[in-house]
Design an enzyme around this catalytic site. Structure first.
Site, PDB file in Angstrom:
ATOM      1  N   LYS A   1      -9.838 -54.434  22.067  1.00 26.16           N
ATOM      2  CA  LYS A   1     -10.237 -53.405  21.106  1.00 26.16           C
ATOM      3  C   LYS A   1      -9.047 -52.662  20.493  1.00 26.16           C
ATOM      4  CE  LYS A   1     -15.001 -52.926  22.146  1.00 26.16           C
ATOM      5  NZ  LYS A   1     -15.156 -53.480  23.511  1.00 26.16           N
TER       6      LYS A   1
ATOM      7  N   GLU B   1     -17.415 -44.265  18.068  1.00 29.93           N
ATOM      8  CA  GLU B   1     -18.488 -44.318  19.047  1.00 29.93           C
ATOM      9  C   GLU B   1     -18.061 -45.319  20.110  1.00 29.93           C
ATOM     10  OE1 GLU B   1     -18.492 -46.254  16.286  1.00 29.93           O
ATOM     11  OE2 GLU B   1     -18.400 -48.008  17.604  1.00 29.93           O
TER      12      GLU B   1
ATOM     13  N   SER C   1     -11.687 -61.501  26.919  1.00 32.41           N
ATOM     14  CA  SER C   1     -11.581 -60.325  26.055  1.00 32.41           C
ATOM     15  C   SER C   1     -11.061 -59.078  26.768  1.00 32.41           C
ATOM     16  CB  SER C   1     -12.943 -60.027  25.417  1.00 32.41           C
ATOM     17  OG  SER C   1     -13.951 -59.893  26.403  1.00 32.41           O
TER      18      SER C   1
HETATM   19  C1  LIG Z   1     -16.421 -54.141  23.820  1.00 37.33           C
HETATM   20  C2  LIG Z   1     -16.103 -55.371  24.565  1.00 37.33           C
HETATM   21  C3  LIG Z   1     -16.727 -56.591  24.262  1.00 37.33           C
HETATM   22  C4  LIG Z   1     -17.822 -56.718  23.240  1.00 37.33           C
HETATM   23  O1  LIG Z   1     -17.477 -56.368  21.942  1.00 37.33           O
HETATM   24  P1  LIG Z   1     -17.232 -57.424  20.800  1.00 37.33           P
HETATM   25  O2  LIG Z   1     -17.138 -56.611  19.573  1.00 37.33           O
HETATM   26  O3  LIG Z   1     -18.425 -58.359  20.793  1.00 37.33           O
HETATM   27  O4  LIG Z   1     -15.992 -58.142  21.137  1.00 37.33           O
HETATM   28  C5  LIG Z   1     -16.325 -57.712  24.947  1.00 37.33           C
HETATM   29  N1  LIG Z   1     -15.387 -57.655  25.905  1.00 37.33           N
HETATM   30  C6  LIG Z   1     -14.777 -56.507  26.236  1.00 37.33           C
HETATM   31  C7  LIG Z   1     -13.742 -56.511  27.299  1.00 37.33           C
HETATM   32  C8  LIG Z   1     -15.109 -55.331  25.580  1.00 37.33           C
HETATM   33  O5  LIG Z   1     -14.494 -54.192  25.926  1.00 37.33           O
END
Ligand SMILES: *Cc1c(COP(=O)(O)O)cnc(C)c1O
Length: 408
Positions: free
Chosen positions: A99, A121, A391
Site C-alpha cells: 500500500k 479510509e 502483498s
Molecule cells: C489491503 C491489502 C490487500 C487487499 O487490497 P488490494 O487493493 O486488493 O490489494 C491485500 N494484501 C494486503 C497485505 C493488504 O494490506
C-alpha cells in the site's frame, strides 16, 4: 531495472470518461465532480512531468526499499511437486505491504496540488499505516477513517497510525468496516473539498482513482516481469494475486497484460464458503453479486434482491469488501484474467505452510493467493513458473491467527 515507475502506455483503459468497458465511471454527487476533474487534470499534468517521476522513483528506491526481490519458494515447490513457485516480496516494502506504493504516489500528487489536509479510509489498517507513513515523510496532515470492528481487530495498526502522527476517526455506522469508513471519508471530502485531498487506498472509487492507483501499483509487475525473466529465462505461466479492492492484483497484472501466454488469476475471499453466503467473493456467487454501483464506481457488488449492500465476511480485513475494482470486472469479462476464491480455512493452512517451509509469515490476505498456488502448482509441469504476489507480511495478523488456532 527499467526506470518506469509509472505507466507509459497511453493506449490503456480507462477511456476519457473513466470506463473499463462497461465498468468504472464516476457516480458521485455534483459537489465532488469539480474535485475529481481537478484531481484528474493534476494527475495528467504530473505524469507528463519528468520531475514527478524522478521524485517518486527516488522515494521508491531510498525509502520504500524498491525494487523488492522475487524469491524462489524452493521447498514449497518441492513439497507440492509441480510448478516452480516464485514470490514477489511486497512484504519487504517499508511498512510491510504494497500500500505504501500508492500512498507515496498520491501523497506527492497532493503536495503538487498544494493540499495539506489528507483524508483516507482503512480496513485492515494497512492503507491507514501506508498513508500515515507517507504523510509523516511528506509533512502533511493526516486523518484516517476506520470502522470500529476493524479498529478492534487491527489494534497494532491503529497504534502505529497514531505514532505516525495521524488522527484515527472511528466509524460506528453500518457494519463498522471498510465500506462504512469509505462513506464517511467521502462525506468529509464533500464538506472540505477545497483544502482536502482524498487518498483512496485501492483500485476503486470514481475515475481517476482506479487508473491512478493501478498506475502507482504497477511498479510491482514492472519489476517482477524483469526479475522473473532474469531468474528463470522465461515469463511466468501463471500470475496469482489476492483481490480485495484489487490494487495489488492489478499492480501485478498490468505489466503482463500483453503477454497472452501468461495466465492471470485473482483470488477473492471465500470466507466460510460460498454456500454460507459469508464471504467476499464478488465474482463467484451470482446469487448475491451482480453489476451495480458502490462508492462512485460501477462494478460487481454484493447485494440482496432489493439492491441493499450485503455484509461480507473474511478472516482477512483487507479482503472484506462488497465490491471490487472495475478494471478486474472488465478483465474478467474479456477473459483476460480469471477469478477464483480461497476460504478462511484454506488461507489459514497456506499461512502456516508458507511460514514453515519458506520462513515467510504472509499477511492473511496474501495467504489467499498462496492457497491458490498450493491448489494449482501440483497440476502444472515441474519446469513451469507460477508467480505469486506476496502483498504483505503477517505480523499484523498474529493475534487473529492465534485466536483461531489456539483459542478455538
Ligand atoms: C489491503 C491489502 C490487500 C487487499 O487490497 P488490494 O487493493 O486488493 O490489494 C491485500 N494484501 C494486503 C497485505 C493488504 O494490506
Amino acid at each position: 531495472m527499467t526506470n518506469a515507475s509509472i505507466r507509459a502506455d497511453s493506449s490503456d483503459l480507462p477511456d476519457a470518461r473513466g470506463y473499463f468497458g462497461e465498468f468504472g465511471g464516476r457516480f458521485v454527487p455534483e459537489t465532488i465532480m469539480p474535485a475529481l476533474d481537478e484531481l484528474e487534470a493534476a494527475y495528467v499534468e504530473a505524469l507528463a512531468d519528468p520531475d514527478f517521476h524522478a521524485q517518486l522513483r527516488y522515494l521508491q528506491r531510498t525509502y520504500t526499499g524498491r525494487p523488492t526481490p522475487v524469491s524462489h519458494a524452493r521447498r514449497l515447490s518441492e513439497e507440492l511437486g509441480g510448478a516452480q513457485i516464485y514470490l514477489k516480496r511486497e512484504d519487504l516494502a517499508h511498512t510491510g505491504a504494497h500500500k505504501i506504493n500508492n500512498a507515496l504516489g498520491q501523497g506527492l500528487l497532493a503536495q503538487r496540488m498544494g493540499k495539506r489536509r489528507i483524508i483516507a479510509e482503512t480496513g485492515a489498517g494497512q492503507h491507514g499505516v501506508g498513508t500515515a507513513t507517507a504523510m509523516a515523510l511528506l509533512g502533511l496532515d493526516c486523518h484516517v477513517y476506520m470502522g470500529t470492528v476493524d479498529i478492534q481487530r487491527q489494534q497494532p495498526n491503529v497504534f502505529r497510525m497514531k505514532l505516525l502522527g495521524a488522527q484515527v476517526i472511528p466509524v460506528e455506522s453500518g457494519s463498522r468496516t471498510l465500506k462504512d469508513a469509505i462513506n464517511e471519508a467521502m462525506r468529509d471530502w464533500v464538506t472540505n473539498v477545497q483544502t482536502t485531498f482524498y487518498l483512496l487506498g485501492s483500485a476503486l472509487g470514481p475515475h481517476p482513482y482506479p487508473m491512478m492507483v493501478r498506475d502507482f501499483q504497477s511498479v510491482i509487475g514492472t519489476e517482477a516481469r524483469e526479475q522473473i525473466q532474469e531468474m528463470t529465462g522465461q515469463l511466468p505461466d501463471v500470475c496469482v494475486a489476492c483481490v480485495g479492492g484489487g490494487s495489488n492484483a492489478i499492480g501485478l497484472f498490468h505489466a503482463f497484460r500483453h503477454d497472452a501466454d501468461t495466465e492471470l488469476i485473482g483470488v477473492e475471499a471465500g470466507g466460510r464458503g460460498i454456500a454460507s453466503q459469508q464471504h467476499a467473493a464478488r465474482f463467484a456467487d451470482p446469487t448475491i453479486s451482480r453489476p451495480g454501483i458502490l462508492h462512485g464506481t460501477r462494478s460487481y457488488v454484493m447485494q440482496d434482491a432489493d439492491g441493499q449492500i450485503m455484509e461480507t465476511h473474511s478472516v482477512s480485513a483487507g479482503l472484506d469488501y462488497p465490491s471490487v475494482g472495475p478494471e478486474h470486472a472488465h478483465l474478467r469479462q474479456l477473459e483476460r484474467a480469471f477469478y477464483t476464491m480461497a476460504t478462511d480455512d484454506e488461507a489459514l493452512e497456506a499461512f502456516q505452510l508458507l511460514s514453515k517451509l519458506e520462513g515467510i509469515i504472509p499477511a492473511l490476505e496474501s495467504a489467499h493467493a498462496v492457497a491458490e498456488a498450493i491448489k494449482r502448482a501440483p497440476t502444472m509441469p515441474r519446469d513451469s513458473v507460477l508467480l505469486v504476489n506476496l502483498s504483505g507480511r503477517g505480523d499484523k495478523d498474529l493475534d487473529t491467527v492465534i485466536g483461531i488456532l489456539e483459542g478455538g
